[in-house]
Design an enzyme around this catalytic site. Structure first.
Site, PDB file in Angstrom:
ATOM      1  N   HIS A 185      -9.213  -1.819  -8.911  1.00  0.00           N
ATOM      2  CA  HIS A 185      -9.276  -0.762  -7.885  1.00  0.00           C
ATOM      3  C   HIS A 185      -8.444   0.466  -8.258  1.00  0.00           C
ATOM      4  O   HIS A 185      -8.916   1.603  -8.159  1.00  0.00           O
ATOM      5  CB  HIS A 185      -8.827  -1.349  -6.545  1.00  0.00           C
ATOM      6  N   ASP A 220       0.855  -1.201   0.000  1.00  0.00           N
ATOM      7  CA  ASP A 220       0.000   0.000   0.000  1.00  0.00           C
ATOM      8  C   ASP A 220       0.889   1.249   0.000  1.00  0.00           C
ATOM      9  O   ASP A 220       2.085   1.178   0.268  1.00  0.00           O
ATOM     10  CB  ASP A 220      -0.900  -0.020   1.250  1.00  0.00           C
TER      11      ASP A 220
HETATM   12  C1  HEM Z   1      -9.752  -1.624   2.836  1.00  0.00           C
HETATM   13  C2  HEM Z   1      -9.903  -0.806   1.813  1.00  0.00           C
HETATM   14  C3  HEM Z   1      -8.848  -0.581   0.778  1.00  0.00           C
HETATM   15  C4  HEM Z   1      -7.851  -1.395   0.356  1.00  0.00           C
HETATM   16  C5  HEM Z   1      -7.552  -2.817   0.789  1.00  0.00           C
HETATM   17  C6  HEM Z   1      -7.104  -0.665  -0.644  1.00  0.00           C
HETATM   18  C7  HEM Z   1      -5.991  -1.151  -1.300  1.00  0.00           C
HETATM   19  C8  HEM Z   1      -5.243  -0.440  -2.209  1.00  0.00           C
HETATM   20  C9  HEM Z   1      -4.049  -0.923  -2.852  1.00  0.00           C
HETATM   21  C10 HEM Z   1      -3.409  -2.278  -2.604  1.00  0.00           C
HETATM   22  C11 HEM Z   1      -3.626   0.050  -3.691  1.00  0.00           C
HETATM   23  C12 HEM Z   1      -2.409  -0.021  -4.612  1.00  0.00           C
HETATM   24  C13 HEM Z   1      -1.170   0.496  -3.993  1.00  0.00           C
HETATM   25  C14 HEM Z   1      -1.071   1.983  -3.896  1.00  0.00           C
HETATM   26  O1  HEM Z   1      -1.029   2.678  -4.900  1.00  0.00           O
HETATM   27  O2  HEM Z   1      -1.029   2.471  -2.761  1.00  0.00           O
HETATM   28  C15 HEM Z   1      -4.546   1.152  -3.589  1.00  0.00           C
HETATM   29  C16 HEM Z   1      -4.451   2.332  -4.279  1.00  0.00           C
HETATM   30  C17 HEM Z   1      -5.390   3.340  -4.202  1.00  0.00           C
HETATM   31  N1  HEM Z   1      -6.523   3.367  -3.452  1.00  0.00           N
HETATM   32 FE1  HEM Z   1      -7.143   1.946  -2.201  1.00  0.00          FE
HETATM   33  N2  HEM Z   1      -7.670   0.563  -0.807  1.00  0.00           N
HETATM   34  C18 HEM Z   1      -8.743   0.657   0.045  1.00  0.00           C
HETATM   35  C19 HEM Z   1      -9.582   1.735   0.209  1.00  0.00           C
HETATM   36  C20 HEM Z   1      -9.592   2.835  -0.608  1.00  0.00           C
HETATM   37  C21 HEM Z   1     -10.570   3.896  -0.542  1.00  0.00           C
HETATM   38  C22 HEM Z   1     -11.748   3.958   0.436  1.00  0.00           C
HETATM   39  C23 HEM Z   1     -10.233   4.793  -1.506  1.00  0.00           C
HETATM   40  C24 HEM Z   1     -10.932   6.071  -1.877  1.00  0.00           C
HETATM   41  C25 HEM Z   1     -12.245   6.194  -1.904  1.00  0.00           C
HETATM   42  C26 HEM Z   1      -9.024   4.317  -2.149  1.00  0.00           C
HETATM   43  C27 HEM Z   1      -8.346   4.981  -3.137  1.00  0.00           C
HETATM   44  C28 HEM Z   1      -7.158   4.558  -3.675  1.00  0.00           C
HETATM   45  C29 HEM Z   1      -6.375   5.359  -4.597  1.00  0.00           C
HETATM   46  C30 HEM Z   1      -6.692   6.766  -5.098  1.00  0.00           C
HETATM   47  C31 HEM Z   1      -5.262   4.590  -4.930  1.00  0.00           C
HETATM   48  C32 HEM Z   1      -4.136   4.979  -5.861  1.00  0.00           C
HETATM   49  C33 HEM Z   1      -4.476   4.635  -7.289  1.00  0.00           C
HETATM   50  C34 HEM Z   1      -3.324   4.993  -8.200  1.00  0.00           C
HETATM   51  O3  HEM Z   1      -2.956   6.162  -8.203  1.00  0.00           O
HETATM   52  O4  HEM Z   1      -2.799   4.107  -8.841  1.00  0.00           O
HETATM   53  N3  HEM Z   1      -8.678   3.117  -1.585  1.00  0.00           N
HETATM   54  N4  HEM Z   1      -5.532   0.826  -2.669  1.00  0.00           N
END
Ligand code: HEM
Length: 477
Positions: free
Chosen positions: A330, A198
């Site tokens: 995602h 993450d």
């Molecule tokens: C338990 C809930 C969640 C999990 C397990 C999760 C997991 C992840 C993972 C594994 C990544 C890819 C690694 C990274 O770029 O940091 C990611 C990216 C991201 N997540 Fe989540 N996330 C969660 C909740 C959320 C929520 C609630 C939002 C917004 C509403 C969100 C928005 C984003 C964004 C904006 C990225 C970056 C995308 C990019 O720029 O490539 N995430 N998340």
């Protein structure tokens, strides 16, 4: 008091900005306590705030701490440096209690997250008066005035600092809920509970940190109030503040893993476990190592996942086809890169600073494919932005939950649905389940029904993280 338009700054950050901006954005941490509180004694609290101010960590402090850590690593010094940071933020109710009644120019913040719960797709029921009541922890359904964020290199350091902070604030506050965030152990360090690295892709402000290859550049005003790119008129004292969206997100890890094990992608040359691993990577858009599937679609590449110079250097430019990355993955739903024009993506960037909470999965839970009763594990999700309805709330509601996003006019069948973000997309607990498309690279139009919502919202709140100058100024007056 009438709102004064702010002068347009020419450079960000000035040394004064760095000292004024709270430093949770980018604080290095192994443990973090989130203390949600109500204010019990307004006059006493205002006095205490002045004493608390020296304990509050600024962005300048974070930069100094990062340099110390780098130097420590360069000389191969043993162990972790003792590092601690403290931030404070207020809900709209909290600001009102402190006598701050002028608008900060954000309707979602003013209304609070409870009022946004249905719009966000959280599950809940309707009470006899017709009000939506989400299935949240009771504390998030009652008044919360503020949040303390205390982060550090170890649980012990965080506890020490929390004691200091509580000593200063004394009985002026009542802690209604404390969430203990903890970086996962061993090789899982930095990985959220489903196992994926993450904090990999974060937007960058050129003049603050520079930009890595492929990193989304944003104007400072997308994240910080009153800076270039913030399009709303704010009260002058709020400059260098930011809105903090907190979400308490439980993760059903054994259930998620069972789904992957039961539904491996069947591609030539892949073993069954490799097919399961590929499905997980396609749901997220990255392999567990952090390597993006847009660059390495069939096999993980841990060296790529660990390389900040390469791991964000992709753009989903193969826009007509999901062989590399599903449109619904995602990271594609929440940052569609070139699926939309740059000007349509940049205002929706958020600075995520979450941390895992709860125990590791036990062997019994893994074998049963079910989270044990009473066990809570997940992500204490924190993100910063200058407008909640452009940042967190928008991403959840308008992109992740929207089965027609991102738009794909170039598809052979342009009306084909894209489906939910399989990680965070939600439909209010609709028993029909969530459908996502494009997971199988060889049958891209075949819908996949996801059995449960693996990420379960237990509530949260919208806060304003004020500039440090306001702690002894506006808020203490
Ligand atoms: C338990 C809930 C969640 C999990 C397990 C999760 C997991 C992840 C993972 C594994 C990544 C890819 C690694 C990274 O770029 O940091 C990611 C990216 C991201 N997540 Fe989540 N996330 C969660 C909740 C959320 C929520 C609630 C939002 C917004 C509403 C969100 C928005 C984003 C964004 C904006 C990225 C970056 C995308 C990019 O720029 O490539 N995430 N998340």
């Amino acid at each position: 008091m009438a709102q004064q338009p702010l002068p347009t700054p020419t450079t960000f950050p000035t040394p004064e900005d760095l000292k004024d901006l709270q430093g949770e954005l980018g604080f290095p941490k192994r443990a973090e306590d989130f203390v949600f509180f109500t204010i019990q004694d307004v006059a006493g609290f205002k006095q205490a705030l002045k004493q608390l101010q020296p304990l509050i960590t600024s962005t300048a402090d974070v930069q100094a701490a990062r340099k110390q850590i780098d130097d420590h690593k360069k000389c191969n010094a043993p162990g972790l440096l003792k590092i601690v940071g403290t931030n404070i933020a207020f809900s709209a109710k909290g600001l009102t209690k402190l006598g701050v009644t002028e608008s900060l120019g954000d309707a979602d913040f003013a209304a609070g997250q409870l009022a946004d719960a249905q719009n966000l797709g959280d599950t809940g029921t309707t009470d006899s008066s017709g009000n939506f009541v989400p299935d949240w922890l009771p504390q998030f359904k009652s008044a919360i005035d503020g949040i303390l964020l205390i982060a550090g290199d170890s649980i012990l350091t965080v506890e020490e600092q929390r004691n200091k902070v509580e000593l200063v604030l004394g009985k002026t506050i009542n802690a209604v809920l404390t969430v203990n965030g903890l970086v996962r152990p061993g090789k899982e360090k930095g990985h959220e509970h489903f196992g994926f690295l993450d904090g990999v892709s974060l937007p960058g402000i050129q003049t603050l940190t520079g930009l890595l290859p492929g990193q989304q550049a944003v104007d400072p005003g997308v994240l910080v109030l009153g800076q270039n790119g913030d399009t709303v008129t704010r009260p002058a004292w709020a400059k260098n503040g930011s809105f903090l969206a907190y979400r308490q997100l439980n993760q059903l890890v054994p259930e998620f893993n069972k789904f992957l094990n039961d539904n491996p992608l069947d591609l030539p040359g892949l073993t069954r476990p490799e097919g399961s691993e590929l499905l997980g990577a396609r749901l997220v858009g990255r392999w567990k190592s952090g390597a993006p599937i847009d660059i390495t679609p069939l096999k993980d590449d841990p060296a790529l996942g660990a390389d900040p110079q390469r791991r964000n250097n992709f753009d989903f430019s193969d826009a007509t086809d999901q062989s590399r990355c599903p449109f619904s993955a995602h990271i594609r739903k929440t940052n569609p890169r070139t699926d939309l024009p740059q000007a349509a993506v940049a205002p929706h960037q958020i600075m995520r600073q979450g941390i895992a909470f709860g125990p590791e999965v036990t062997l019994l839970e893994a074998a049963a494919g079910k989270t044990a009763p009473g066990v809570n594990r997940g992500l204490a999700f924190v993100c910063y932005q200058s407008a909640i309805n452009q940042g967190f709330s928008f991403l959840q509601h308008t992109w992740a939950n929207n089965i027609n996003f991102p738009p794909k006019p170039t598809l052979a069948n342009p009306t084909e649905e894209i489906g939910f973000d399989p990680i965070i997309g939600q439909n209010g607990g609709d028993k029909a389940g969530r459908v996502t498309i494009g997971q199988n690279p060889n049958a891209q139009s075949t819908p996949m029904t996801l059995p449960v919502e693996w990420v379960v919202s237990k509530g949260g709140e919208y806060f304003f993280s004020p500039p440090i100058s306001a702690l002894t100024g506006k808020l203490a007056a």
